[in-house]
Structures are given as structure tokens and as C-alpha cells.
Design an enzyme around this catalytic site. Structure first.
Site: not given
Ligand code: GLA
Length: 384
Positions: A34-35, A67, A124, A127, A171, A220
Site C-alpha cells: 500500500h506504499t 476469454s 497475484l 488484473s 502491479d 482498499y
Molecule cells: C493492489 C494494488 C497495488 C498495491 C497493492 C498493495 O495489488 O493493485 O497498486 O496498492 O494492492 O500494495
């Protein structure tokens, strides 16, 4: 679960002809949770598990996307005025196409089959894998050059604006810039990156708790809001700050009285996690796995107690991971409220680890976990 061979076979059967195939990986985050949306640091690695896009151009401006997972085909017109999300898996592909088109890239119509072996909802990053695989395939299919950082940003934008999830950049960025044998330290403010080798002595072991609590997406966005509130309040006394990245631990404690107890705890997680992530990258680079492991343990405690994104099943899994022989460190990975843990395990201890953790988790929860290792893998690219 599919393999790239099945995706190609599906394309031939469904659309005929020979596709080009592109792959984008899932990821595991070693530390730095979450950084990313706080302009901070993260240390993910790309996985061998990946999403595949098999694609061939069409003579018109239609996108026809199948898909394998959903066993469903959808068709879009790239010239449609004012495209709207449908709350459907296809939004991930269409959102990326819409972002490219709105940025002035003219895409060629295409037939696409999407196959994936990244488990959904397991933390993981399935998306980002579908967005990045589709984005890379659509650009290349249109004869357009791919800039990996721009691709990551476009895919993040598609997820923020089209899918409606306010994710950070981690991600999509690791799916674009991952490299075999390495973790990647990302400065999510400047987007500078540094590859950090993961030595052959240690394995990344991922344990899927098989739970994903439903409120995860809502929570989130709430965590993001708490962090934003922290910045707003602290900026009254720290006028230079624009994100929690700019706040030191001393600053935070000195001005804790400006924050509600909850917002204070959320901020304390982010501020301490940023420092841990930079230290962990240096320790990994220096081969000090003991220190990396301790920092992972501290990160877990901070996620559990301050950011409050763990859950009972994750806590059980992390405790079992950490208690096994040959483990340097263990923590939850990803957005939270279920999903997977990541452990750094001595290569020779992996088999015994899998056995003891699977049994312990089964006994404690009645659930059958999936436990696997993956070498750190490459980012998006052509297959074959
Ligand atoms: C999800 C979000 C990322 C990140 C993580 C937590 O994977 O897509 O951007 O914020 O959570 O670190």
C-alpha cells in the site's frame, strides 16, 4: 489454468489462422504494501504464472475478444463514441484500448484469445497481467512501438478510470519491467527502478490461503482515503508534503495529535513500510537474507496491527510459514483480506516446508492451500 499451447489452439479453432502471442506475468510483492499510491517504495518480482494474449489483425476497427477462463466472446467497435464499462471481465481489455485511443494511438482491429494461469482474486495481480498482456498485444498488432513505462501507466489508468479500482502503479509496472532472477525496487514517485538479484540459494514460496474476503475492494479504497486524510491534516504543520512519502517517523509522532487514532495507525504503517522496503532492497542486494526476513516479519505485524488488512486465515498461514525450518521471513502479499503469503525459503527446505504448512493450514482451517514456488520471471513480451 491454461497453457500457452491451449491458448494458441483455441485461437486457431475459434478464429482460424496463426496468431502472435504475448505474455504478461503475475507478481508477488516481497515488501512495500500500500506504499505505491503514497508515492513510496515497493519491491515486487514477476512470476512465471502469466496471462497470454494470442492476437491477429482484422481489416476493420472491431475488437473480438475471447476469454478461455470465462468461455465467452465479446465484440467492440473501436470507433464507438463514449464507451462505457460493463462491469465485466472484458473491461480490462477494452479499458486499455479506450485509454490508448484517447491518447491518440490509432489501434488496428483484432481477434484476440486471452488465456491465463494467474489465479483470480489471489493477490497475484491477475488484473494487471490481463491489462498489460492485452495492451502490449494491441500496440504491437497495430505496428506501434511499446514504451514499457507508458504501457504501465496506461494500464493503471484503465483500471482507475474504466474498471473503477483506485490501484497504484506497482502491479502494472512490475508486469512491464520484471526481469528473470530479480526483484525490482520501484520508486513510485519518480518511477525510477533498480533490479535487485535474488540469489539461487533461496526460493520464493507462495501460499494461497484460498480465501478472498468480499469487502477487499471497498476496504482498499478506504485505506487510500485514510492516507489522504493523513496528508491533508499533516500538511497544516508540514507545508512541503504532498504524500506520506514525505513524512518521517519523527514528524508523524510529533504531530500525532492532529490525527484520529485510526488515521495515525494507517500513516504509521506507510511511513515505517517505506523505510523497511528501502532497507530490505539493500539487504537483499548484499545477500543479508536474515535481515530481509526480519523486515518481512515487521511488515506483517504492521499490516496486521496498524493498516489492518490481514485476516484470520492469513495470520494462521504466516505463522505456519514463519515456524517452518529454513524460512528467512514470511508475510502477506498484495492488497489484503486474504490471498497469498510470500516466504523466503532456503532451497533445500522447500519440500518439507510445503508439507508442514499444508498440513498445519488444513488442520487449522479445513481449507486445502495451494503452495508453489516460482523463479522471478521476465516482464511482458512476445512468446516464442
Ligand atoms: C493492489 C494494488 C497495488 C498495491 C497493492 C498493495 O495489488 O493493485 O497498486 O496498492 O494492492 O500494495
Amino acid at each position: 489454468m491454461t497453457s500457452v499451447g491451449q491458448t494458441i489452439a483455441e485461437f486457431r479453432r475459434r478464429f482460424g489462422g496463426e496468431p502472435k502471442v504475448y505474455r504478461a506475468p503475475g507478481r508477488v510483492n516481497l515488501i512495500g504494501e500500500h506504499t505505491d499510491y503514497n508515492d513510496g517504495f515497493v519491491l515486487p518480482a514477476a512470476l512465471e504464472l502469466a496471462t497470454y494474449a494470442a492476437i491477429a489483425p482484422r481489416g476493420d476497427r472491431t475488437l473480438r475478444i475471447h476469454s478461455q477462463l470465462m468461455d465467452e466472446t465479446v465484440t467492440f467497435d473501436l470507433d464507438e463514441a463514449n464507451p462505457k464499462p460493463r462491469k465485466h471481465w472484458s473491461d480490462y481489455v477494452r479499458g486499455v484500448a479506450v485509454v490508448f485511443e484517447s491518447a491518440g494511438h490509432r489501434l488496428t482491429g483484432a481477434d484476440v484469445v486471452i488465456g491465463s494461469d494467474v489465479p483470480l482474486g489471489a493477490g497475484l495481480s491477475s488484473s494487471a497481467a490481463i491489462e498489460v498482456a492485452s495492451g502490449y498485444a494491441l500496440l504491437t498488432n497495430s505496428g506501434l512501438a511499446v514504451d514499457r513505462t507508458r504501457l504501465a501507466l496506461a494500464c493503471q489508468r484503465a483500471e482507475n478510470e474504466f474498471v473503477g479500482m483506485r490501484c497504484g502503479i506497482m502491479d502494472q509496472f512490475i508486469a512491464c519491467h520484471g526481469a528473470a532472477g530479480h526483484a525490482l525496487l520501484i520508486d513510485c514517485r519518480s518511477l525510477e527502478r533498480r533490479l535487485v538479484p535474488i540469489g539461487a540459494r533461496v526460493r520464493l514460496v507462495i501460499c494461497n490461503t484460498m480465501v478472498h474476503h468480499e469487502h477487499a475492494a471497498g476496504e482498499y479504497n478506504l485505506r487510500r482515503r485514510d492516507c489522504e486524510e493523513g496528508v491533508r491534516r499533516l500538511s497544516a504543520v508540514l507545508p512541503g508534503i504532498t504524500a506520506l512519502r514525505d513524512v518521517t517517523a519523527d514528524d508523524l509522532e510529533r504531530h500525532a495529535g492532529l490525527l484520529t487514532p485510526v488515521v495515525h495507525r494507517r500513516c504509521r504503517h506507510i511511513v515505517s513500510e517505506n523505510a523497511r522496503t528501502v532497507r530490505a532492497a539493500d539487504a537483499l542486494q548484499a545477500g543479508d537474507l536474515g535481515l530481509v526476513g526480519r523486515l518481512m516479519g515487521e511488515s506483517q505485524a504492521s499490516m496486521r496491527d496498524d493498516f489492518e488488512i490481514s485476516c484470520a486465515e492469513v495470520d494462521v498461514m504466516v505463522e505456519l510459514n514463519a515456524a517452518a525450518d529454513g524460512v528467512y521471513g514470511a508475510r502477506m502479499t498484495g492488497g489484503g483480506f486474504g490471498g497469498c503469503t510470500i516466504s523466503l525459503v532456503e532451497a533445500s527446505a522447500v519440500d518439507a516446508f510445503k508439507e508442514s504448512v499444508a498440513k498445519g493450514y488444513r488442520d487449522a482451517t479445513g481449507l486445502e492451500p495451494q503452495i508453489f514456488t516460482s523463479p522471478p520471471a521476465a516482464g511482458v513480451g512476445a512468446v516464442g
